[in-house]
Design an enzyme around this catalytic site. Sequence first.
Site, mmCIF file in Angstrom:
data_model
loop_
_atom_site.group_PDB
_atom_site.id
_atom_site.type_symbol
_atom_site.label_atom_id
_atom_site.label_comp_id
_atom_site.label_asym_id
_atom_site.label_seq_id
_atom_site.Cartn_x
_atom_site.Cartn_y
_atom_site.Cartn_z
ATOM 1 N N GLN A 23 32.464 46.177 59.965
ATOM 2 C CA GLN A 23 32.999 44.939 59.390
ATOM 3 C C GLN A 23 33.613 44.046 60.456
ATOM 4 O O GLN A 23 33.531 42.818 60.388
ATOM 5 C CB GLN A 23 34.041 45.263 58.320
ATOM 6 N N HIS A 42 31.499 41.331 62.049
ATOM 7 C CA HIS A 42 31.115 40.167 61.244
ATOM 8 C C HIS A 42 31.776 38.888 61.750
ATOM 9 O O HIS A 42 31.150 37.835 61.845
ATOM 10 C CB HIS A 42 31.537 40.364 59.782
ATOM 11 N N GLU A 89 37.846 44.333 49.672
ATOM 12 C CA GLU A 89 36.471 43.963 49.331
ATOM 13 C C GLU A 89 35.594 45.219 49.286
ATOM 14 O O GLU A 89 34.883 45.463 48.315
ATOM 15 C CB GLU A 89 35.948 42.977 50.371
ATOM 16 N N HIS A 90 35.607 45.998 50.362
ATOM 17 C CA HIS A 90 34.872 47.263 50.426
ATOM 18 C C HIS A 90 35.869 48.411 50.559
ATOM 19 O O HIS A 90 36.785 48.334 51.376
ATOM 20 C CB HIS A 90 33.954 47.317 51.653
ATOM 21 N N ASP A 126 25.464 47.099 51.797
ATOM 22 C CA ASP A 126 25.145 45.761 52.321
ATOM 23 C C ASP A 126 23.665 45.441 52.179
ATOM 24 O O ASP A 126 23.302 44.289 51.920
ATOM 25 C CB ASP A 126 25.523 45.672 53.798
ATOM 26 N N HIS A 155 41.877 17.581 10.678
ATOM 27 C CA HIS A 155 41.263 18.910 10.669
ATOM 28 C C HIS A 155 41.373 19.530 9.276
ATOM 29 O O HIS A 155 40.400 20.091 8.754
ATOM 30 C CB HIS A 155 41.967 19.826 11.685
#
Length: 425
Positions: free
Chosen positions: A251, A254, A319-320, A353, A412
């Site tokens: 990661q 990235h 996230e992961h 992934d 109404h």
Amino acid sequence: MKIVKVSGDVSIKRSVDSGTEEQREAVKKIIADVRRSGDAAVIAYTEKFDLVSLSSLKVKRSEIEDAYEEMNDSLVPIIQEAANNIQSYHAKQQKNSWITTEENGTILGQKVTPLDSVGVYVPGGTAAYPSSVLMNVIPAKVAGVKRIVMVSPPGEDGKLPAGVLVAADIAGVEEIYKVGGAQAIAALAYGTEKIQPVDKITGPGNIYVALAKREVFGDVDIDMIAGPSEITVLADESANADEIAADLLSQAEHDMRASSVLVTTSSVLAEEVQREVTAQLASLPRKEIAQKSIEDFGAIYVASDLQEAIEVVNQLAPEHLEIVTENAMELLGQIRHAGAIFIGRYSSEPVGDYFAGPNHVLPTNGTARFSSPLNVEDFQKKSSIIAYSERALRENGEKIAQFARLEGLEAHARAVETRLKKFTK
């Protein structure tokens, strides 16, 4: 990576980039220019930012065929197999319309309808991501979206990466444009002479893409404002330090702002992983990016026991999440917040992934507390169905009128009572 002993609430340093005032103003100007000048503005910004002059934005079939020629023969079937896995997984997420009928004749239900059109943004820049094509397009296809448009910034040669084009073709995209940045988001949201607008925009991008998505939200739907990638590994003394370090670095490479965290009950493993990360960094092609990420956003937390470690994970809402412990599956029920959960030493994050099937477009920046991975339902909308019978209105009409008057909405109430009066004649 610093080793920290857990003490009370844990928070990690995350990179939340809302852009500078200058960036936000630049994005607003680009969007306004595209709305006003259409394709001419898109082409001008493509020349300015991507350093390429294009006479036509749309990708031709011949360019896709050339992409297949450029690809290594062994890679095309791998992309196809990954696409099959993704399709199979997302097919299980499909929701159907439903109808119920009550004894008094009331009919209630829900109608599930796919969106008419979706735009998928595929980033360029430091890396090309065929996997992002598959993960964004395939659930939309499964949902039944008829028109899927892909946009991606061209290289200086005026082309899109071969892998991106092949993945798009395998996923079934028939409309592809060589345009990136905020100008691409504006074109998808509002349309140009050549690019018809869409109803929803998905896919990651740089800060200008993120700001543009935020700006057009409301006129069109978007998937999310994605932050830098994150991984948290929950491990005990049974884990292998070299494997954990490799996963953390997967990661970190990235983005310089990516977050890589180990939460462990073993101080021995913590020290071993710390050494392994340093050793493995030395040979990484994207060493500078990964090292900056590890230095600024990496951490190792040592918990006193497994329950404390699990609570730390839930606070982080990553996230992961990888669970690499003895009897890892038994811990699944205690995990409340995580975008994707990888269980056991053989379920390395890159498995998800690229290949396993679940979507890799995941909530970041702690939003896994309330958000889900991209899925088929993101490309569908739901309509309520209400069909009251005469009997049902007789039974409930006066209650409805009273409720309306409670809110001060006389018209109404009268809309219902107009019908009730006719029942007494």
